[in-house]
Design a protein around this motif. Structure first.
Motif, PDB file in Angstrom:
ATOM      1  N   ASN A  98     107.571  17.809  -0.266  1.00  0.00           N
ATOM      2  CA  ASN A  98     106.791  17.821   0.987  1.00  0.00           C
ATOM      3  C   ASN A  98     107.739  17.594   2.142  1.00  0.00           C
ATOM      4  OD1 ASN A  98     103.738  17.912   1.067  1.00  0.00           O
ATOM      5  ND2 ASN A  98     104.123  16.685  -0.753  1.00  0.00           N
ATOM      6  N   LYS A  99     108.348  18.659   2.609  1.00  0.00           N
ATOM      7  CA  LYS A  99     109.363  18.503   3.648  1.00  0.00           C
ATOM      8  C   LYS A  99     108.748  18.315   5.034  1.00  0.00           C
ATOM      9  CE  LYS A  99     113.045  19.066   1.033  1.00  0.00           C
ATOM     10  NZ  LYS A  99     113.742  17.852   0.590  1.00  0.00           N
ATOM     11  N   ASN A 100     107.465  18.635   5.155  1.00  0.00           N
ATOM     12  CA  ASN A 100     106.881  18.566   6.500  1.00  0.00           C
ATOM     13  C   ASN A 100     106.057  17.317   6.785  1.00  0.00           C
ATOM     14  OD1 ASN A 100     105.074  19.394   4.701  1.00  0.00           O
ATOM     15  ND2 ASN A 100     104.329  21.188   5.809  1.00  0.00           N
ATOM     16  N   LEU A 101     106.180  16.305   5.922  1.00  0.00           N
ATOM     17  CA  LEU A 101     105.496  15.042   6.215  1.00  0.00           C
ATOM     18  C   LEU A 101     106.476  14.096   6.919  1.00  0.00           C
ATOM     19  CD1 LEU A 101     103.520  14.344   2.902  1.00  0.00           C
ATOM     20  CD2 LEU A 101     102.566  15.015   5.109  1.00  0.00           C
ATOM     21  N   TYR A 102     106.013  13.452   7.962  1.00  0.00           N
ATOM     22  CA  TYR A 102     106.840  12.465   8.677  1.00  0.00           C
ATOM     23  C   TYR A 102     106.856  11.149   7.913  1.00  0.00           C
ATOM     24  CZ  TYR A 102     106.482  15.597  12.684  1.00  0.00           C
ATOM     25  OH  TYR A 102     106.554  16.683  13.512  1.00  0.00           O
ATOM     26  N   ASN A 103     107.813  10.290   8.248  1.00  0.00           N
ATOM     27  CA  ASN A 103     107.864   8.962   7.615  1.00  0.00           C
ATOM     28  C   ASN A 103     106.562   8.198   7.833  1.00  0.00           C
ATOM     29  OD1 ASN A 103     110.453   9.294   6.578  1.00  0.00           O
ATOM     30  ND2 ASN A 103     111.419   8.543   8.451  1.00  0.00           N
ATOM     31  N   LEU A 104     105.980   8.348   9.018  1.00  0.00           N
ATOM     32  CA  LEU A 104     104.700   7.685   9.304  1.00  0.00           C
ATOM     33  C   LEU A 104     103.617   8.182   8.334  1.00  0.00           C
ATOM     34  CD1 LEU A 104     102.716   5.968  11.053  1.00  0.00           C
ATOM     35  CD2 LEU A 104     102.449   7.968  12.526  1.00  0.00           C
ATOM     36  N   ASP A 105     103.567   9.501   8.107  1.00  0.00           N
ATOM     37  CA  ASP A 105     102.573  10.064   7.181  1.00  0.00           C
ATOM     38  C   ASP A 105     102.742   9.469   5.792  1.00  0.00           C
ATOM     39  OD1 ASP A 105     101.842  11.789   9.241  1.00  0.00           O
ATOM     40  OD2 ASP A 105     103.167  13.390   8.553  1.00  0.00           O
ATOM     41  N   ILE A 106     104.004   9.411   5.351  1.00  0.00           N
ATOM     42  CA  ILE A 106     104.287   8.908   4.004  1.00  0.00           C
ATOM     43  C   ILE A 106     103.911   7.429   3.901  1.00  0.00           C
ATOM     44  CG2 ILE A 106     106.152   8.454   2.326  1.00  0.00           C
ATOM     45  CD1 ILE A 106     107.460  11.072   3.329  1.00  0.00           C
ATOM     46  N   ALA A 107     104.243   6.653   4.940  1.00  0.00           N
ATOM     47  CA  ALA A 107     103.877   5.227   4.947  1.00  0.00           C
ATOM     48  C   ALA A 107     102.360   5.080   4.839  1.00  0.00           C
ATOM     49  CB  ALA A 107     104.396   4.566   6.219  1.00  0.00           C
ATOM     50  N   GLN A 108     101.632   5.930   5.557  1.00  0.00           N
ATOM     51  CA  GLN A 108     100.166   5.841   5.524  1.00  0.00           C
ATOM     52  C   GLN A 108      99.613   6.253   4.164  1.00  0.00           C
ATOM     53  OE1 GLN A 108      99.248   8.150   9.069  1.00  0.00           O
ATOM     54  NE2 GLN A 108      99.060   6.274  10.278  1.00  0.00           N
ATOM     55  N   ILE A 109     100.181   7.299   3.580  1.00  0.00           N
ATOM     56  CA  ILE A 109      99.717   7.744   2.253  1.00  0.00           C
ATOM     57  C   ILE A 109      99.961   6.642   1.217  1.00  0.00           C
ATOM     58  CG2 ILE A 109     100.073   9.384   0.353  1.00  0.00           C
ATOM     59  CD1 ILE A 109     100.739  11.523   2.441  1.00  0.00           C
ATOM     60  N   ILE A 110     101.143   6.023   1.257  1.00  0.00           N
ATOM     61  CA  ILE A 110     101.439   4.973   0.268  1.00  0.00           C
ATOM     62  C   ILE A 110     100.532   3.766   0.496  1.00  0.00           C
ATOM     63  CG2 ILE A 110     103.203   3.485  -0.768  1.00  0.00           C
ATOM     64  CD1 ILE A 110     105.322   5.489   0.102  1.00  0.00           C
ATOM     65  N   THR A 111     100.296   3.407   1.763  1.00  0.00           N
ATOM     66  CA  THR A 111      99.384   2.282   2.055  1.00  0.00           C
ATOM     67  C   THR A 111      97.988   2.579   1.512  1.00  0.00           C
ATOM     68  OG1 THR A 111     100.638   1.733   4.049  1.00  0.00           O
ATOM     69  CG2 THR A 111      98.423   0.820   3.886  1.00  0.00           C
ATOM     70  N   PHE A 112      97.530   3.817   1.725  1.00  0.00           N
ATOM     71  CA  PHE A 112      96.207   4.215   1.226  1.00  0.00           C
ATOM     72  C   PHE A 112      96.141   4.125  -0.301  1.00  0.00           C
ATOM     73  CE2 PHE A 112      94.068   7.780  -0.887  1.00  0.00           C
ATOM     74  CZ  PHE A 112      92.744   7.486  -0.618  1.00  0.00           C
ATOM     75  N   MET A 113      97.168   4.670  -0.985  1.00  0.00           N
ATOM     76  CA  MET A 113      97.143   4.677  -2.450  1.00  0.00           C
ATOM     77  C   MET A 113      97.155   3.255  -2.999  1.00  0.00           C
ATOM     78  SD  MET A 113      99.394   7.995  -3.623  1.00  0.00           S
ATOM     79  CE  MET A 113     100.973   7.407  -3.053  1.00  0.00           C
ATOM     80  N   ASN A 114      97.936   2.380  -2.355  1.00  0.00           N
ATOM     81  CA  ASN A 114      97.967   0.985  -2.784  1.00  0.00           C
ATOM     82  C   ASN A 114      96.633   0.305  -2.560  1.00  0.00           C
ATOM     83  OD1 ASN A 114     100.430   0.062  -3.957  1.00  0.00           O
ATOM     84  ND2 ASN A 114     101.426   0.637  -2.060  1.00  0.00           N
ATOM     85  N   ASP A 115      96.024   0.616  -1.421  1.00  0.00           N
ATOM     86  CA  ASP A 115      94.733   0.000  -1.106  1.00  0.00           C
ATOM     87  C   ASP A 115      93.690   0.407  -2.141  1.00  0.00           C
ATOM     88  OD1 ASP A 115      93.022  -1.406   1.090  1.00  0.00           O
ATOM     89  OD2 ASP A 115      91.905   0.397   0.542  1.00  0.00           O
ATOM     90  N   LYS A 116      93.699   1.701  -2.518  1.00  0.00           N
ATOM     91  CA  LYS A 116      92.665   2.190  -3.436  1.00  0.00           C
ATOM     92  C   LYS A 116      92.976   1.913  -4.889  1.00  0.00           C
ATOM     93  CE  LYS A 116      89.369   5.208  -2.971  1.00  0.00           C
ATOM     94  NZ  LYS A 116      88.672   6.468  -3.110  1.00  0.00           N
ATOM     95  N   TRP A 117      94.244   2.143  -5.268  1.00  0.00           N
ATOM     96  CA  TRP A 117      94.555   2.137  -6.699  1.00  0.00           C
ATOM     97  C   TRP A 117      95.686   1.212  -7.104  1.00  0.00           C
ATOM     98  CZ3 TRP A 117      94.854   7.555  -4.712  1.00  0.00           C
ATOM     99  CH2 TRP A 117      93.584   8.133  -4.635  1.00  0.00           C
ATOM    100  N   GLY A 118      96.296   0.532  -6.149  1.00  0.00           N
ATOM    101  CA  GLY A 118      97.466  -0.279  -6.484  1.00  0.00           C
ATOM    102  C   GLY A 118      97.100  -1.703  -6.833  1.00  0.00           C
TER     103      GLY A 118
END
Ligand code: HEC
Length: 135
Positions: A98-118
């Motif tokens: 995923n070359k077109n995701l910004y660091n902010l996007d990735i931080a948000q995706i990881i935060t979301f995944m942790n919130d839901k499934w981590g």
């Protein structure tokens, strides 16, 4: 409803809406935006609820992998391939980069995944993602 009870409930409602700390507000924003990004970029394969797809795509639910911000960041940025065991099952398909995701996007995706499934519900900050050096 009792007048006093109603007023105190009203107060509680106002407080919940406006007394949240800035950190809490930021966390909520990350989870919401991260969820939207996940649905757009990841749910096709890993499914909306993170359970994956049969033997093709691994689940995101209850995986140790999530704890490792560098590993998840580099997997998102560069993709993944080669055999991989997740929750006792082998997977061997390609995850695209995923070359077109910004660091902010990735931080948000990881935060979301942790919130839901981590296992840990904590904000993963953009700076933390930006610091990661992938091979
Ligand atoms: C085209 C399908 C596809 C898409 C889209 C995709 N993945 Fe994957 N993902 C895979 C496959 C396949 C693997 C396993 C790779 C392997 O076997 O080496 C994987 C592995 C992973 C893993 C590590 C293994 C696990 O399940 O714990 C994580 C974390 C992950 N993906 C997260 C994401 C995130 C976040 C996104 C969206 C930004 C995403 N993936 C988008 C197919 C995909």
């Amino acid at each position: 409803m009792n007048y006093y009870l109603r007023n105190s409930l009203l107060f509680l409602g106002v407080c919940l809406a406006s007394c949240a700390s800035p950190e809490q507000v930021k966390y909520e924003q990350y989870v919401i935006s991260g969820g939207e990004l996940y649905q757009t970029h990841c749910s096709n394969c890993h499914s909306k609820e993170g359970e994956g797809l049969r033997n093709l795509y691994p689940p995101i639910r209850q995986i140790d992998f999530l704890k490792n911000v560098s590993l998840v960041t580099c997997s998102i940025k560069n993709g993944l391939s080669g055999p991989m065991e997740i929750n006792g099952k082998m997977y061997n398909q390609k995850m695209p980069a995923n070359k077109n995701l910004y660091n902010l996007d990735i931080a948000q995706i990881i935060t979301f995944m942790n919130d839901k499934w981590g296992q840990t519900k904590k904000l993963v900050d953009t700076e933390e993602v930006a610091k990661v050096v992938c091979e």
